[in-house]
Design a protein around this motif. Structure first.
Motif, PDB file in Angstrom:
ATOM      1  N   THR A  47       2.555   2.251 -11.357  1.00 22.02           N
ATOM      2  CA  THR A  47       1.431   2.160 -10.421  1.00 22.02           C
ATOM      3  C   THR A  47       1.390   0.821  -9.696  1.00 22.02           C
ATOM      4  OG1 THR A  47      -0.032   1.368 -12.199  1.00 22.02           O
ATOM      5  CG2 THR A  47       0.018   3.744 -11.797  1.00 22.02           C
ATOM      6  N   SER A  48       2.437   0.027  -9.819  1.00 25.15           N
ATOM      7  CA  SER A  48       2.453  -1.288  -9.192  1.00 25.15           C
ATOM      8  C   SER A  48       2.435  -1.150  -7.667  1.00 25.15           C
ATOM      9  CB  SER A  48       3.683  -2.075  -9.631  1.00 25.15           C
ATOM     10  OG  SER A  48       4.868  -1.456  -9.168  1.00 25.15           O
ATOM     11  N   PRO A  49       1.883  -2.143  -6.959  1.00 25.16           N
ATOM     12  CA  PRO A  49       1.794  -2.071  -5.488  1.00 25.16           C
ATOM     13  C   PRO A  49       3.133  -1.841  -4.805  1.00 25.16           C
ATOM     14  CG  PRO A  49       0.415  -3.849  -6.328  1.00 25.16           C
ATOM     15  CD  PRO A  49       1.209  -3.339  -7.511  1.00 25.16           C
ATOM     16  N   ALA A  50       4.204  -2.344  -5.396  1.00 25.20           N
ATOM     17  CA  ALA A  50       5.519  -2.200  -4.758  1.00 25.20           C
ATOM     18  C   ALA A  50       5.942  -0.743  -4.640  1.00 25.20           C
ATOM     19  CB  ALA A  50       6.566  -2.982  -5.553  1.00 25.20           C
ATOM     20  N   LEU A  51       5.442   0.113  -5.519  1.00 20.82           N
ATOM     21  CA  LEU A  51       5.847   1.516  -5.512  1.00 20.82           C
ATOM     22  C   LEU A  51       5.028   2.351  -4.534  1.00 20.82           C
ATOM     23  CD1 LEU A  51       7.398   0.462  -7.963  1.00 20.82           C
ATOM     24  CD2 LEU A  51       6.856   2.587  -9.144  1.00 20.82           C
TER      25      LEU A  51
END
Length: 335
Positions: A47-51
């Motif tokens: 769920t990290s912003p990069a994804l």
């Protein structure tokens, strides 16, 4: 969970466990080996912003595959098929194409296997879709429960299976992170297409059970996991009792019906990647919770996941990989 299957304002849950033979829905769940720190870490990564919400066909989806593949390797899974050689895929990748909105698109399932120490033609499968909605109206939809929770649970189950390789009587195991579930269960259909090939190892005739994990981290009221698919098993009550005896997890055999004039009933048979398996006659069970306020919303975030509950669900699902094959004898399910 596939987005096109739900039309609702909010699902109110009032049913209890009074008539169930499963543990009390008010019981405090326990866990033995499932690691809540690892569960949280895996969900945070997904769920990290990069994804950017892991939408099929995006860079976020590619980063998701790289992470899941790294975890497969750490656990000790081996790729199911030879690498396709594409720069965009990992050794575990099984690409497929599908038609969507008047164009042909590509999805990529990830498949790792763990062979039985003793040669066997019996197989059991764990499935969890890794894709989500991506970015909508300028907001990232992280999809912590839908379905980073299911992927994290699958990784826990795979790790425990690899650690218990001395069980020589167990079936061969396949772990599948499916793509393009949200737009139409396309990863599930692509998997089934390959399994239906008689030359495939495994093929659909060799599969004793497929377990689908989709939204398994946010229990409501009652405090329970829902296990769909009981009609396919003559000894479902024994199966349910066996997989909850150690952790007191309340398992209800059917999701609650919709309530109120503005709510429509969810067709749980068609709700996720177990449906293509069902249509192919492959025995299946589906772990999931009902939709909650954060379903398909930017607010479906990691801190709202009940990690103790998720650990208990992971351990119960694992029991289905080692349960006696006689308990899995199934009867045909209505189409």
């Amino acid at each position: 969970m596939a987005r096109f299957l739900f039309t609702f304002t909010f699902l109110i849950l009032i049913s209890g466990c009074a008539t169930d033979t499963s543990p009390s829905c008010r019981a405090r769940v326990t866990s033995d080996w499932a690691n809540t720190t690892d569960l949280k870490s895996d969900i945070n990564q997904l769920t990290s912003p990069a994804l950017q919400g892991r939408k099929t066909g995006t860079r976020g989806a590619k980063l998701s595959r790289e992470f899941i593949s790294e975890r497969f390797t750490q656990i000790g899974l081996t790729p199911w098929l030879p690498s396709s050689g594409s720069d965009d895929v990992t050794d575990y990748a099984v690409p497929f194409t599908y038609d969507y909105q008047f164009s042909q698109r590509q999805g990529i399932n990830l498949v790792g296997i763990l062979k039985s120490p003793k040669p066997s033609d019996r197989w059991r499968i764990v499935i969890a879709h890794y894709d989500h909605l991506g970015k909508k109206a300028g907001k990232v939809h992280p999809g912590a429960d839908d379905n980073a929770s299911g992927v994290a649970a699958m990784l826990q189950i795979a790790a425990q299976s690899a650690a218990m390789q001395n069980d020589t009587e167990r079936a061969n195991l396949m772990f599948v992170a499916t793509d393009a579930e949200e737009p139409g269960l396309f990863g599930g259909y692509a998997l089934v297409e390959r399994l239906n090939n008689p030359a495939s190892i495994p093929n659909s005739e060799q599969i004793e059970l497929a377990i689908n994990m989709d939204m398994v981290g946010r229990p409501g009221r009652p405090y329970a996991i829902y296990l769909e698919g009981k009609n396919g098993f003559n000894k479902f009550d024994q199966i349910r009792q066996r997989i909850t005896v150690e952790n007191s997890l309340c398992i209800k055999a059917n999701h609650p019906g919709a309530l109120g004039r503005e709510l429509k009933r969810v067709n749980w048979l068609r709700a996720s990647d177990h449906y293509p398996l069902h249509k192919a006659g492959i025995p299946w069970l589906y772990f999931g919770v009902p939709p909650h306020r954060d379903y398909h919303a930017p607010t479906d975030t990691t801190e709202k996941i009940d990690l103790k509950f998720l650990a208990a669900v992971s351990e119960s699902a694992y029991q289905l990989l080692i349960i006696n094959s006689l308990l899995l004898q199934n009867t045909p399910q209505p189409q």
